[in-house]
Design an enzyme around this catalytic site. Structure first.
Site, PDB file in Angstrom:
ATOM      1  N   SER B  20      12.827  53.020 -46.725  1.00  0.00           N
ATOM      2  CA  SER B  20      13.715  52.629 -47.799  1.00  0.00           C
ATOM      3  C   SER B  20      13.246  51.347 -48.472  1.00  0.00           C
ATOM      4  O   SER B  20      12.843  50.390 -47.808  1.00  0.00           O
ATOM      5  CB  SER B  20      15.119  52.417 -47.224  1.00  0.00           C
ATOM      6  OG  SER B  20      16.009  52.042 -48.250  1.00  0.00           O
ATOM      7  N   CYS B 129      20.063  44.550 -44.130  1.00  0.00           N
ATOM      8  CA  CYS B 129      19.361  43.872 -45.221  1.00  0.00           C
ATOM      9  C   CYS B 129      19.652  42.382 -45.169  1.00  0.00           C
ATOM     10  O   CYS B 129      20.822  41.973 -45.167  1.00  0.00           O
ATOM     11  CB  CYS B 129      19.816  44.439 -46.563  1.00  0.00           C
ATOM     12  SG  CYS B 129      19.082  43.584 -47.958  1.00  0.00           S
ATOM     13  N   THR B 192      13.607  44.354 -41.885  1.00  0.00           N
ATOM     14  CA  THR B 192      12.748  43.168 -41.998  1.00  0.00           C
ATOM     15  C   THR B 192      13.244  42.014 -41.126  1.00  0.00           C
ATOM     16  O   THR B 192      14.398  41.980 -40.704  1.00  0.00           O
ATOM     17  CB  THR B 192      12.680  42.693 -43.456  1.00  0.00           C
ATOM     18  OG1 THR B 192      14.007  42.458 -43.943  1.00  0.00           O
ATOM     19  CG2 THR B 192      12.002  43.741 -44.332  1.00  0.00           C
ATOM     20  N   GLY B 263       6.278  51.810 -44.803  1.00  0.00           N
ATOM     21  CA  GLY B 263       6.903  51.043 -45.879  1.00  0.00           C
ATOM     22  C   GLY B 263       5.879  50.170 -46.574  1.00  0.00           C
ATOM     23  O   GLY B 263       5.191  50.590 -47.503  1.00  0.00           O
TER      24      GLY B 263
END
Lengths: 271, 306
Positions: B20, B129, B192, B263
């Site tokens: 994503s 996120c 992340t 990614g």
């Protein structure tokens, strides 16, 4: 997918590397799949291979020129990525993604095309000149801080184009900014003998941000049609990650420089 | 060797998806690549309302990686359903829709809207996120918030539910356990890592509000998270974090993942997922595995027990 692919990833053999002053080089690579698809103003993403994918990101380079299967890239050294690229030699290969982005498009048929370059921003304008110099009157105004920041002018002269030069310190040509020089140029109607029904100028510009901002203001002020090639840091380079966003001048969000640009109309991007 | 895998109640033609935020809604890559050959596409995270995202600069390169602060820029649920989903539904590849929200109920609302929609194979809950003020990481760091979010989504849809978790907690495997016990079908490890660069010339942080680190630099963190989670829960895992090569993918499988997402690897090589798909069967065979299943979690079994 074949011929209708928008961009490709290709391993391009380095054919030639020519110094361009001050540590810069023009790298010529054999890249037929990119050459065939390229338009002036587009760019490629060049891989800088290092152990362990470091650096990870490719480096964006404007397409400097295309001749048959050969793509030329003008590289100035600003960091470790470009230092690697400038050190390439014939026989090595360069992985490229391209062509990417919108190009400059088609200059209006009733205008003379003034290419305005600041420093290494001259890179994409050579391709523009070679493509359009038969169909339009074309001229170049190139500027830099001093004579050492000018490059590639011989390639434009070789096409028979008028070339005006400006340096901030006056070490070559007009003493002042290239935009100051351009103001004087556009004060007169384009003087191309034999050019039929030229209504005025169209300006395509590429260079450092302050120069672009000055051209942007000039174009809006004078209502001269034009296109501006803008810079950003890219990750994917194809429009998928939204990392290269720049602020729209109308305050309504962001543009993706790699896909909505890198070439924009005046007044589109906040500079 | 068959590459077909079932993970999180979704059967994939092969175990390689795209992550994503790195692939948009697939259009840009579809112009130049055979997206139908991917195991799956995980879309950019969609939220109820459209989001323009964070101001630039959104990216900064770091050693073997990058820090991003995109800020969940997306066209919003309505536009997604109208403008993107019909095209995604026309693809052969599996489409996993990533969904985000400020609070658990937002996830439920979106899940209900996508329930039963043609083209949606699964939902990936983005509770990780680091680049939004509300929701995202704030949910993913909190066991009760994760539990509530998964529960709300579980009751809103029969779709397979994958939960993408953050490494920015003391023990991500705990959150994985919570998600699975509330009904999640798989966990995606990892999103992340919270990170920052300081520009020494301007003395300013880049991105301005910090961001998330991705790429090969985080791969050992991601592999560790997969390892810990598989050891603790033996649940379905999609491994994500610095997958660039076929051996990266194999590492994640051996650690316990049944599939991997590519990614940031796309930035180094847009063809990376396709190259991995091509090479994976041969590489597994070379390493002595007759089936993908034989490799999944194999690293937990100790030496000489192949």
């Amino acid at each position: 997918m074949g011929e209708d692919r928008a961009w490709v990833v290709t391993s391009a053999p380095v054919v030639n590397v020519v110094p361009a002053g001050a540590g810069r080089v023009v790298i010529a690579v054999d890249a037929p799949d990119i050459a065939a698809r390229s338009r002036p103003g587009q760019f490629v993403m060049a891989s800088v291979p290092g152990p362990g994918h470091d650096p990870l990101l490719r480096r964006p380079l404007s397409i400097h020129n295309v001749t048959e299967d050969t793509v030329e890239l003008l590289v100035g050294v600003v960091g470790r990525g470009t230092r690697f690229l400038a050190g390439l030699i014939p026989g090595q290969s360069l992985s490229l993604v391209g062509p990417l982005g919108t190009g400059f498009g088609v200059p209006p048929a009733d205008r003379a095309l003034l290419l305005v370059a600041g420093g290494i921003g001259i890179a994409p304008l050579l391709f523009a000149a070679t493509v359009w110099c038969d169909a339009r009157p074309v001229a170049l105004a190139a500027g830099g801080r001093s004579a050492g920041d000018l490059m590639a002018l011989d390639r434009f002269s070789a096409l028979g184009l008028p070339v005006w030069v400006a340096t901030d310190d006056g070490s070559r040509g007009y003493r002042g900014t290239v935009v100051d020089r351009v103001r004087r140029i556009i004060d007169q109607p384009p003087g191309f003998p034999g050019a039929r029904s030229v209504q005025g100028w169209c300006i395509w510009a590429c260079g450092p941000e302050p120069m672009l901002a000055a051209v942007d203001r000039l174009l809006i002020e004078t209502d001269i049609p034009g296109r501006l090639s803008v810079e950003a840091v890219f990750a994917c380079g194809v429009g998928a990650c939204a990392g290269c966003a720049r602020t729209r001048a109308d305050g309504r969000g962001y543009v993706r420089v790699c896909r909505d640009g890198p070439v924009f109309n005046p007044g589109e991007v906040l500079l | 060797m068959s590459m077909v895998v079932t993970v999180g109640r979704v059967t994939l033609a092969n175990p390689v998806l795209v992550a994503s935020g790195t692939f948009g809604f697939g259009r840009e890559f579809a112009e130049s690549c055979s997206v139908d050959h991917l195991g799956g596409i995980v879309t950019k995270t969609i939220t109820l309302a459209a989001r323009t995202g964070n101001p630039p600069p959104r990216l900064v390169e770091t050693p073997a990686g990058l820090v991003n602060s995109i800020g969940l820029a997306n066209p919003g649920l309505e536009s997604f359903c109208r403008d993107e989903l019909p095209w995604l539904a026309s693809l052969d590849t599996r489409v996993v829709v990533s969904i985000g929200g400020e609070r658990p109920s937002d996830y439920g609302t979106i899940a209900a809207r996508l329930d039963g929609r043609e083209g949606v194979s699964a939902l990936e809950l983005n509770v990780s996120c680091p680049n939004v003020d509300r929701g995202g990481l704030a949910i993913g760091c909190d066991e009760r918030a994760v539990a509530e979010t998964v529960k709300v989504v579980r009751s809103a849809t029969d779709l397979p539910v994958w939960v993408k978790l953050t490494p920015n907690v003391t023990d991500p495997s705990r959150l994985a356990g919570v998600a699975v016990s509330e009904g999640a079908d798989a966990v995606c490890l990892i999103n992340t890592v919270r990170a920052l660069v300081i520009d020494v010339n301007t003395a300013r942080p880049v991105p301005a509000a910090g961001g998330g680190l991705s790429g090969p630099a985080i791969r050992p963190i991601a592999v560790r998270t997969v390892w810990d989670t598989y050891a603790a829960h033996a649940c379905d895992i999609i491994g994500c974090g610095g997958v660039c090569t076929v051996d990266d993918a194999v590492q994640f499988l051996l650690a316990g993942a049944r599939a991997v997402s590519v990614g940031s690897g796309l930035f180094a090589d847009p063809y990376a997922p396709w190259r991995i798909i091509d090479r994976l069967p041969g590489r597994l065979r070379e390493l002595g595995y007759g089936r993908i299943e034989d490799a999944v979690g194999r690293a937990h079994q100790g030496e000489g027990t192949r």
